[in-house]
Write an enzyme that holds these catalytic residues in place. Structure first.
Site, mmCIF file in Angstrom:
data_model
loop_
_atom_site.group_PDB
_atom_site.id
_atom_site.type_symbol
_atom_site.label_atom_id
_atom_site.label_comp_id
_atom_site.label_asym_id
_atom_site.label_seq_id
_atom_site.Cartn_x
_atom_site.Cartn_y
_atom_site.Cartn_z
ATOM 1 N N ALA A 14 23.212 -15.346 31.405
ATOM 2 C CA ALA A 14 23.161 -16.114 32.652
ATOM 3 C C ALA A 14 23.426 -15.309 33.915
ATOM 4 O O ALA A 14 23.560 -15.886 34.986
ATOM 5 C CB ALA A 14 24.160 -17.267 32.573
ATOM 6 N N ASP A 61 29.493 -11.017 24.346
ATOM 7 C CA ASP A 61 28.455 -10.386 23.527
ATOM 8 C C ASP A 61 28.066 -11.404 22.469
ATOM 9 O O ASP A 61 28.870 -11.714 21.572
ATOM 10 C CB ASP A 61 28.999 -9.103 22.883
ATOM 11 C CG ASP A 61 27.999 -8.440 21.955
ATOM 12 O OD1 ASP A 61 26.909 -9.002 21.708
ATOM 13 O OD2 ASP A 61 28.315 -7.343 21.444
ATOM 14 N N SER A 140 9.384 -17.801 23.538
ATOM 15 C CA SER A 140 8.428 -17.073 24.375
ATOM 16 C C SER A 140 7.026 -17.286 23.830
ATOM 17 O O SER A 140 6.843 -17.529 22.627
ATOM 18 C CB SER A 140 8.749 -15.579 24.369
ATOM 19 O OG SER A 140 7.702 -14.820 24.949
ATOM 20 N N TYR A 152 10.131 -8.451 18.998
ATOM 21 C CA TYR A 152 10.361 -9.564 19.926
ATOM 22 C C TYR A 152 9.589 -10.812 19.489
ATOM 23 O O TYR A 152 10.125 -11.929 19.510
ATOM 24 C CB TYR A 152 9.924 -9.124 21.322
ATOM 25 C CG TYR A 152 10.283 -10.067 22.437
ATOM 26 C CD1 TYR A 152 11.585 -10.154 22.920
ATOM 27 C CD2 TYR A 152 9.299 -10.846 23.054
ATOM 28 C CE1 TYR A 152 11.909 -11.000 23.976
ATOM 29 C CE2 TYR A 152 9.610 -11.683 24.115
ATOM 30 C CZ TYR A 152 10.912 -11.768 24.568
ATOM 31 O OH TYR A 152 11.222 -12.598 25.611
ATOM 32 N N ALA A 153 8.331 -10.622 19.086
ATOM 33 C CA ALA A 153 7.512 -11.747 18.633
ATOM 34 C C ALA A 153 8.119 -12.402 17.394
ATOM 35 O O ALA A 153 8.173 -13.636 17.286
ATOM 36 C CB ALA A 153 6.087 -11.278 18.342
ATOM 37 N N ALA A 155 11.276 -12.335 16.481
ATOM 38 C CA ALA A 155 12.519 -13.001 16.862
ATOM 39 C C ALA A 155 12.242 -14.329 17.556
ATOM 40 O O ALA A 155 12.893 -15.343 17.272
ATOM 41 C CB ALA A 155 13.341 -12.089 17.775
ATOM 42 N N LYS A 156 11.280 -14.349 18.469
ATOM 43 C CA LYS A 156 10.982 -15.569 19.206
ATOM 44 C C LYS A 156 10.320 -16.618 18.322
ATOM 45 O O LYS A 156 10.531 -17.830 18.505
ATOM 46 C CB LYS A 156 10.104 -15.250 20.416
ATOM 47 C CG LYS A 156 10.834 -14.482 21.519
ATOM 48 C CD LYS A 156 12.102 -15.202 21.981
ATOM 49 C CE LYS A 156 12.670 -14.620 23.257
ATOM 50 N NZ LYS A 156 13.920 -15.305 23.685
#
Length: 251
Positions: A14, A61, A140, A152-153, A155-156
């Site tokens: 944030a 974290d 995403s 990333y793909a 994970a998303k």
């Protein structure tokens, strides 16, 4: 009267971008908001507090069970409840598969998936006790596949499966779980991508905007508005859904 009057929210990642825009929008809508990040959360909270918003900030974290449980517990104790969790913390370690290192893969998986798991597990205890909750996970359009982002793909996409499963498990306790999947949004993360490519950010944005049906790039505030819907009372009969906020069917 704000749409989140009396609610308490915990937002990860944030200190900037989508997470900061979400924290600001929640606070403007009447929520008490705890901003968390690995750095910058306290400074971001001070800036919002100076605007008269009810916020606080702390370093967390999301891959550390101890830090997550301590922060979630302290938030619930301070405000007497915890109603909303936004799992927004994320990182990128982009590379083509043959160049991707174990650390590239592991870091992305731990922040996105382990982070969402730990935060959701900690938050749901308080939500179950209160008989109410809203969990919103940030996915995403990359979940549908994107060159150079195998980690990333994955994970998303995992976030989306996680979302649907939690919706099934937690619905009986008055908790909804949904995901927002942004397309191209102007953030520090996309600015870093442009820098890595050796492209001026303004040119990068302009080129991407040409591919977006609505004719412009996304802003963090656009995604915050979608997250707000899922966090609101109006979304009480919506759960296990993924909303692609991308300016078109897919960009």
């Amino acid at each position: 009267m704000g749409r989140l009057d009396g609610r308490v929210a915990f937002v990860t990642g944030a200190s900037r971008g989508i997470g900061l825009a979400t924290a600001r929008r929640f606070a403007e809508e009447g929520a008490s908001v705890r901003l968390t990040d690995v750095q910058g959360a306290e400074e971001a909270a001070r800036a919002l507090k100076a605007e008269g918003l009810e916020v606080s900030g702390s370093r967390v974290d999301v891959t550390s069970r101890e830090e997550v449980e301590a922060a979630v517990g302290e938030t619930a104790e301070t405000y007497g409840r915890l109603d909303i969790l936004v799992n927004n913390a994320g990182v990128t370690r982009d590379n083509l598969l043959f160049k991707m290192t174990d650390d590239d893969w592991r870091t992305v998986m731990e922040v996105h998936l382990m982070g969402a798991f730990l935060c959701s597990q900690a938050a749901q205890r308080h939500m179950v006790e209160g008989g109410y909750g809203r969990i919103v996970n940030v996915s995403s359009t990359s979940a549908l596949g994107n060159r150079g982002q195998a980690n990333y793909a994955a994970a998303k996409a995992g976030i989306q499966g996680f979302t649907k499963t939690l919706a099934i498990e937690l619905g009986r306790f008055g908790i909804t779980v949904n995901a927002v999947a942004p397309g191209f949004v102007e953030t520090e993360m996309t600015r870093a991508v442009a820098a890595k490519m050796g492209v001026e950010f303004e040119d990068f944005v302009a080129d991407r905007a040409k591919l977006i049906p609505v004719g412009r790039s996304g802003k963090p505030e656009d995604i915050a508005a979608s997250i707000l819907f899922f966090a609101s009372e109006e979304a009480g009969f919506v759960s296990g859904q993924v909303l692609y906020a991308a300016g078109g069917p897919r960009t």
